[in-house]
Design a protein around this motif. Structure first.
Motif, PDB file in Angstrom:
ATOM      1  N   CYS A  84      -4.076 -12.178  -8.607  1.00 24.72           N
ATOM      2  CA  CYS A  84      -3.791 -10.757  -8.416  1.00 24.72           C
ATOM      3  C   CYS A  84      -5.053 -10.057  -7.893  1.00 24.72           C
ATOM      4  O   CYS A  84      -6.140 -10.214  -8.459  1.00 24.72           O
ATOM      5  N   PRO A  85      -4.949  -9.267  -6.816  1.00 23.22           N
ATOM      6  CA  PRO A  85      -6.138  -8.569  -6.304  1.00 23.22           C
ATOM      7  C   PRO A  85      -6.499  -7.361  -7.159  1.00 23.22           C
ATOM      8  O   PRO A  85      -5.748  -6.952  -8.049  1.00 23.22           O
ATOM      9  N   LYS A  86      -7.646  -6.790  -6.878  1.00 22.76           N
ATOM     10  CA  LYS A  86      -8.051  -5.560  -7.576  1.00 22.76           C
ATOM     11  C   LYS A  86      -7.063  -4.442  -7.264  1.00 22.76           C
ATOM     12  O   LYS A  86      -6.516  -4.353  -6.179  1.00 22.76           O
ATOM     13  N   GLY A  87      -6.857  -3.587  -8.263  1.00 24.50           N
ATOM     14  CA  GLY A  87      -5.900  -2.501  -8.086  1.00 24.50           C
ATOM     15  C   GLY A  87      -4.468  -2.902  -8.363  1.00 24.50           C
ATOM     16  O   GLY A  87      -3.563  -2.097  -8.156  1.00 24.50           O
ATOM     17  N   SER A  88      -4.247  -4.121  -8.817  1.00 33.52           N
ATOM     18  CA  SER A  88      -2.901  -4.592  -9.148  1.00 33.52           C
ATOM     19  C   SER A  88      -2.960  -5.386 -10.437  1.00 33.52           C
ATOM     20  O   SER A  88      -4.036  -5.728 -10.939  1.00 33.52           O
ATOM     21  N   VAL A  89      -1.776  -5.702 -10.962  1.00 38.11           N
ATOM     22  CA  VAL A  89      -1.696  -6.407 -12.225  1.00 38.11           C
ATOM     23  C   VAL A  89      -0.517  -7.368 -12.146  1.00 38.11           C
ATOM     24  O   VAL A  89       0.473  -7.104 -11.467  1.00 38.11           O
ATOM     25  N   CYS A  90      -0.651  -8.514 -12.808  1.00 40.93           N
ATOM     26  CA  CYS A  90       0.413  -9.530 -12.853  1.00 40.93           C
ATOM     27  C   CYS A  90       0.701  -9.845 -14.315  1.00 40.93           C
ATOM     28  O   CYS A  90       0.176 -10.825 -14.870  1.00 40.93           O
ATOM     29  N   PRO A  91       1.546  -9.060 -14.970  1.00 39.71           N
ATOM     30  CA  PRO A  91       1.756  -9.241 -16.413  1.00 39.71           C
ATOM     31  C   PRO A  91       2.809 -10.264 -16.781  1.00 39.71           C
ATOM     32  O   PRO A  91       2.952 -10.574 -17.964  1.00 39.71           O
ATOM     33  N   PHE A  92       3.576 -10.786 -15.786  1.00 35.11           N
ATOM     34  CA  PHE A  92       4.676 -11.698 -16.087  1.00 35.11           C
ATOM     35  C   PHE A  92       4.529 -12.990 -15.295  1.00 35.11           C
ATOM     36  O   PHE A  92       3.928 -12.993 -14.222  1.00 35.11           O
ATOM     37  N   PRO A  93       5.093 -14.082 -15.796  1.00 42.24           N
ATOM     38  CA  PRO A  93       5.078 -15.319 -14.994  1.00 42.24           C
ATOM     39  C   PRO A  93       6.130 -15.272 -13.886  1.00 42.24           C
ATOM     40  O   PRO A  93       7.034 -14.427 -13.889  1.00 42.24           O
ATOM     41  N   ARG A  94       5.967 -16.203 -12.915  1.00 38.82           N
ATOM     42  CA  ARG A  94       6.906 -16.390 -11.795  1.00 38.82           C
ATOM     43  C   ARG A  94       7.022 -15.160 -10.906  1.00 38.82           C
ATOM     44  O   ARG A  94       8.077 -14.870 -10.338  1.00 38.82           O
ATOM     45  N   LEU A  95       5.948 -14.394 -10.797  1.00 37.50           N
ATOM     46  CA  LEU A  95       5.967 -13.226  -9.905  1.00 37.50           C
ATOM     47  C   LEU A  95       5.816 -13.678  -8.453  1.00 37.50           C
ATOM     48  O   LEU A  95       5.046 -14.591  -8.151  1.00 37.50           O
ATOM     49  N   THR A  96       6.547 -13.011  -7.576  1.00 40.09           N
ATOM     50  CA  THR A  96       6.402 -13.271  -6.136  1.00 40.09           C
ATOM     51  C   THR A  96       5.521 -12.224  -5.461  1.00 40.09           C
ATOM     52  O   THR A  96       5.069 -12.446  -4.343  1.00 40.09           O
ATOM     53  N   PHE A 101     -11.603  11.932 -17.594  1.00 40.98           N
ATOM     54  CA  PHE A 101     -11.603  11.184 -16.337  1.00 40.98           C
ATOM     55  C   PHE A 101     -10.171  11.132 -15.799  1.00 40.98           C
ATOM     56  O   PHE A 101      -9.198  11.206 -16.555  1.00 40.98           O
ATOM     57  N   TYR A 102     -10.087  10.996 -14.506  1.00 39.53           N
ATOM     58  CA  TYR A 102      -8.811  10.649 -13.886  1.00 39.53           C
ATOM     59  C   TYR A 102      -9.032   9.357 -13.098  1.00 39.53           C
ATOM     60  O   TYR A 102     -10.148   9.059 -12.655  1.00 39.53           O
ATOM     61  N   CYS A 103      -7.999   8.585 -12.952  1.00 35.42           N
ATOM     62  CA  CYS A 103      -8.161   7.221 -12.445  1.00 35.42           C
ATOM     63  C   CYS A 103      -7.272   6.982 -11.235  1.00 35.42           C
ATOM     64  O   CYS A 103      -6.083   7.327 -11.237  1.00 35.42           O
ATOM     65  N   ASN A 104      -7.879   6.368 -10.222  1.00 35.23           N
ATOM     66  CA  ASN A 104      -7.076   5.743  -9.173  1.00 35.23           C
ATOM     67  C   ASN A 104      -6.815   4.302  -9.599  1.00 35.23           C
ATOM     68  O   ASN A 104      -6.968   3.943 -10.749  1.00 35.23           O
ATOM     69  N   SER A 105      -6.452   3.439  -8.692  1.00 36.64           N
ATOM     70  CA  SER A 105      -6.040   2.096  -9.092  1.00 36.64           C
ATOM     71  C   SER A 105      -7.199   1.212  -9.551  1.00 36.64           C
ATOM     72  O   SER A 105      -6.984   0.240 -10.272  1.00 36.64           O
ATOM     73  N   THR A 106      -8.426   1.534  -9.149  1.00 37.36           N
ATOM     74  CA  THR A 106      -9.530   0.623  -9.455  1.00 37.36           C
ATOM     75  C   THR A 106     -10.686   1.266 -10.205  1.00 37.36           C
ATOM     76  O   THR A 106     -11.487   0.543 -10.805  1.00 37.36           O
ATOM     77  N   THR A 107     -10.800   2.624 -10.211  1.00 40.34           N
ATOM     78  CA  THR A 107     -12.025   3.254 -10.737  1.00 40.34           C
ATOM     79  C   THR A 107     -11.676   4.519 -11.513  1.00 40.34           C
ATOM     80  O   THR A 107     -10.849   5.323 -11.044  1.00 40.34           O
ATOM     81  N   PRO A 108     -12.327   4.757 -12.684  1.00 46.54           N
ATOM     82  CA  PRO A 108     -12.208   6.065 -13.347  1.00 46.54           C
ATOM     83  C   PRO A 108     -13.187   7.062 -12.705  1.00 46.54           C
ATOM     84  O   PRO A 108     -14.353   6.737 -12.433  1.00 46.54           O
ATOM     85  N   ILE A 109     -12.740   8.307 -12.493  1.00 49.17           N
ATOM     86  CA  ILE A 109     -13.542   9.326 -11.811  1.00 49.17           C
ATOM     87  C   ILE A 109     -13.692  10.516 -12.748  1.00 49.17           C
ATOM     88  O   ILE A 109     -12.697  10.970 -13.334  1.00 49.17           O
ATOM     89  N   PRO A 110     -14.932  11.074 -12.926  1.00 50.39           N
ATOM     90  CA  PRO A 110     -15.107  12.230 -13.813  1.00 50.39           C
ATOM     91  C   PRO A 110     -14.313  13.435 -13.326  1.00 50.39           C
ATOM     92  O   PRO A 110     -14.131  13.653 -12.128  1.00 50.39           O
TER      93      PRO A 110
END
Length: 335
Positions: A197-209, A235-244
């Motif tokens: 899984c690349p940064k900014g994404s998540v793979c929480p389950f098996p057999r994901l396409t 803070f508020y957050c985008n997909s990869t970083t928390p921002i003050p």
């Protein structure tokens, strides 16, 4: 031209016979038909076969039946009957078999099966992770990476199967496809290894396409993440970083975007909430004073107007009851 001779009535042609008046003419001979000879039928010829055996063939007493794994087609048919040989029956070669006694020919192993040795009475299904695409195989082929060969107990595999999306097949996995584990995804068929899984994404389950995007209010700063990180207050957050949180805004926990503080309020020091400023209360007091003043002025003006109207009505009523003076001087209601 030659002139034809002139005939006199008494002259007759020289080639005609002269008949006497007393001579009787001769009757022409009567012809009888010649009889046609009658042909008698010829009897059909009788064929007597010359190669018909006059007695059953006699085989050698030394003939013996071919057992399973052997065949008799190379042996002489005049010495021994089919399925028998006077000497040892030849064995079925590798890749072929004969399962019955007195077999004349050998049978090729079916696709998915193999036979590595001579004189075999059966063929063996290809082992798990192997396949055999052709008939008469003496060995099975190894299933290539990216595919699998699920051999059953009584049936071999004729062709490898590509791994499905959501699965992968490394070289060490030959009999079945493996699940794409959490933290990875498998978008295509025939994969030999999963993609992280690349940064900014998540793979929480098996057999994901496909990887899932990081949820709002959370961030995913690393690869192969299975659980996103919650955005802290302030803070508020985008997909990869928390921002003050910027000035004039506040950010409660798991905020995807900063929120503007209401009018006459300012964020607190961690900028997790907004509080009222002193000017808010001053303005509220001034507004109340103005409102009360306006209300009092409106009441005063209404009372004054009512008194003026009542006085005018009274004067008009009084003036209508006083008679005019005799000298014509106008009257002003007793004044």
């Amino acid at each position: 031209p030659t002139q034809s001779p002139t005939l006199t009535p008494t002259q007759s042609p020289s080639n005609l016979p002269t008949l006497n008046p007393t001579q009787t003419p001769t009757r022409p001979p009567t012809l009888s038909p010649t009889p046609i000879p009658t042909a008698s039928p010829t009897p059909a010829p009788t064929f007597v076969p010359t190669n018909y055996p006059t007695q059953a063939p006699t085989f050698s007493p030394s003939c013996r039946p071919c057992v399973p794994g052997e065949y008799s087609s190379p042996c002489s048919r005049t010495v021994c009957p089919a399925g028998n040989c006077i000497e040892d029956c030849p064995p079925c070669p590798a890749g072929q078999f004969s399962s019955a006694i007195r077999s004349v020919n050998c049978t090729l192993c079916s696709p998915g099966y193999f036979n590595p040795k001579n004189r075999s009475s059966f063929c063996t299904p290809c082992n798990s992770g192997k396949y055999s695409p052709l008939a008469g195989s003496t060995a099975c082929l190894i299933c290539p990476a990216g595919s699998y060969c699920p051999t059953t107990r009584d049936r071999g595999v004729t062709a490898p199967i590509l791994c499905h999306p959501g699965y992968f097949c490394p070289k060490s996995c030959l009999s079945s496809q493996q699940d794409c584990v959490i933290g990875y995804y498998c978008p295509f068929q025939g994969l030999t290894e999963p993609a992280g899984c690349p940064k900014g994404s998540v793979c929480p389950f098996p057999r994901l396409t496909q990887p899932e995007p990081c949820p709002l209010g959370r961030y995913c700063p690393y690869e192969n993440m299975t659980t996103p990180i919650s955005c802290n207050a302030g803070f508020y957050c985008n997909s990869t970083t928390p921002i003050p949180c910027p000035s004039g805004y506040y950010c409660p926990p798991e905020t995807p975007a900063p929120l503007r503080c209401p009018f006459l309020s300012s964020p607190n020091s961690p900028r997790t909430d907004c509080s009222r400023t002193p000017w808010f209360y001053v303005i509220i007091v001034v507004a109340l004073v103005i409102l009360v003043s306006c209300f009092a002025t409106s009441v005063f003006c209404a009372v004054r107007t009512m008194r003026a109207n009542a006085k005018r009505q009274f004067q008009e009523a009084t003036a209508s009851q006083i008679p005019p003076p005799e000298d014509g001087t106008p009257s002003y209601g007793g004044y």
